[in-house]
Enzyme design. Structure first.
Site, PDB file in Angstrom:
ATOM      1  N   SER A   1       0.829  -1.200   0.000  1.00  0.00           N
ATOM      2  CA  SER A   1       0.000   0.000   0.000  1.00  0.00           C
ATOM      3  C   SER A   1       0.868   1.255   0.000  1.00  0.00           C
ATOM      4  O   SER A   1       1.982   1.253   0.547  1.00  0.00           O
ATOM      5  CB  SER A   1      -0.844  -0.025   1.275  1.00  0.00           C
TER       6      SER A   1
ATOM      7  N   TYR B   1      -1.548  -0.149  10.470  1.00  0.00           N
ATOM      8  CA  TYR B   1      -1.815  -0.862   9.207  1.00  0.00           C
ATOM      9  C   TYR B   1      -0.618  -0.747   8.259  1.00  0.00           C
ATOM     10  O   TYR B   1      -0.126  -1.740   7.723  1.00  0.00           O
ATOM     11  CB  TYR B   1      -3.086  -0.287   8.562  1.00  0.00           C
TER      12      TYR B   1
ATOM     13  N   LYS C   1       2.166  -3.626   6.631  1.00  0.00           N
ATOM     14  CA  LYS C   1       2.505  -3.779   5.207  1.00  0.00           C
ATOM     15  C   LYS C   1       4.024  -3.685   5.008  1.00  0.00           C
ATOM     16  O   LYS C   1       4.609  -4.458   4.264  1.00  0.00           O
ATOM     17  CB  LYS C   1       1.797  -2.711   4.361  1.00  0.00           C
TER      18      LYS C   1
END
Ligand SMILES: NC(=O)c1ccc[n+]([C@@H]2O[C@H](COP(=O)([O-])OP(=O)(O)OC[C@H]3O[C@@H](n4cnc5c(N)ncnc54)[C@H](O)[C@@H]3O)[C@@H](O)[C@H]2O)c1
Length: 337
Positions: A124, A148, A152
């Site tokens: 991302s 988050y 990643k």
């Protein structure tokens, strides 16, 4: 090629399944349905006119993965499965590290055991963090500002280390920008549980009358119209990026990173206006204060994907809006029936 899609009934996975199946690949879906629905696989079958196997299971179940990889003679994996709500990741970090990081390790263990060493990973743009410069290119420093994004980045680092440890691995890290839109059939699209976190599904729920108005979080940013600007990429363009990444991996070992974005920022007002045009109605909005942690603007430099993968976007905001509207009408119809 026989390809396993973890998280294959999710938003991006389902569109990628269609693109891969239509390109002649044999696709297998695996999903625990924590953020999707089994009926998605039936609709993928309807679009592709194929019977695509769909396994219910969790990527943290290494034994099940070994069995699935073996049974279907899988040659490559696209790893979509993961949790993606930025706000929730801050409140429940262990859940996110377990699902996203431990889940990826479990998958990689299984792949190693059965000697399947080709993987495309869903990363991302959040790995970049506060922009040092724009557009973000793949060399931009990595400094995610939320849990988050850190999950990643950790998986990216694990995959880099794996590639260094064994030259047989073929890995692409795809850093997605802001996926929007739906398949042109209107049969699949983004279907979030509860109140959407992202702009487009929120706009769609306002248009359906499920939410009273769209909050515009800040109109005094230093951007063209004062609202936040993002790099919205049509999900079908994104899906095609996975096909291009798999072809690239046929001839490349090691680990390579690519931005998948349009390179053209679009504001909240611009996206809203495009959707209003598609659905033929003016939607209610309310001005709200800026949200903490929201960046005014960010977008991709997609040149590397063009050069190495031969991939670039072919759809714009109008395609995003018409396909999203078709999907909204389909969903409203499904809900009413
Ligand atoms: N949509 C975005 O804005 C965006 C942007 C950048 C990156 N990504 C990443 O792309 C991937 C796909 O995103 P999406 O938008 O399709 O999300 P999604 O939630 O629609 O799809 C993810 C799928 O994975 C499944 N899943 C989650 N945990 C699982 C587990 N442990 N085992 C098996 N299945 C599991 C869910 O049920 C869901 O179907 C995710 O990894 C996400 O982090 C998404």
């Amino acid at each position: 090629m026989n390809i396993l899609l973890t998280g294959g009934t999710g938003y991006i996975g389902s569109h990628t399944a269609v693109v891969l199946a239509n390109a002649g690949h044999s696709v297998v879906l695996l999903d625990n349905f924590c953020n999707s629905n089994r009926s998605v696989s039936e609709r993928i079958n309807q679009i592709t006119n194929q019977m695509i196997p769909c396994i219910e299971g969790d990527v943290r179940d290494t034994g099940l993965l070994v069995k699935t990889l073996t049974e279907f003679k899988i040659e490559a994996v696209i790893h979509f499965a993961g949790l993606k709500a930025v706000g929730e990741s801050g409140q429940e970090p262990l859940k996110y590290y377990d699902n996203n990081v431990a889940g990826s390790i479990s998958l990689l263990e299984a792949m190693k055991q059965v000697n399947v060493k080709t993987i495309v990973f869903s990363s991302s743009a959040t790995v970049y963090g506060e922009p040092q410069y724009l557009p973000y290119d793949e060399e931009h420093p990595l400094n995610p500002i939320n849990t988050y994004g850190r999950t990643k980045l950790q998986v990216e680092e694990i995959l880099q280390d794996l590639a260094k440890s064994d030259p047989q691995w073929r890995i692409t890290l795809l850093r997605y920008f802001n996926p929007v839109g739906a398949h042109e059939s209107g049969l699949i699209g983004e279907d979030p549980n509860g109140i959407p976190n992202n702009l487009m599904p929120y706009i769609m729920q306002v248009a359906s009358g499920k939410l009273p108005h769209l909050n515009i979080f800040g109109n005094d940013y230093d951007t063209r119209d004062g609202t936040g600007e993002r790099d919205y990429i049509h999900v079908m363009d994104l899906a095609e990026g996975h096909l291009a990444a798999l072809s690239f991996l046929q001839n490349h070992q090691g680990c390579e990173t690519f931005n998948l974005g349009t390179g053209k920022p679009v504001s909240v007002i611009e996206l809203l206006s495009a959707y209003e045009q598609a659905c033929g109605q003016k939607l209610p909005t309310k001005l709200a204060p800026r949200r903490e942690g929201d960046l005014p603007i960010y977008y991709a430099k997609p040149n590397k994907a063009k050069e190495y993968l031969g991939w670039m976007v072919t759809r714009g905001v109008a395609d995003v809006s018409t396909s999203s509207y078709r999907w909204q009408q389909m969903r409203d119809g499904l809900a009413a029936s």
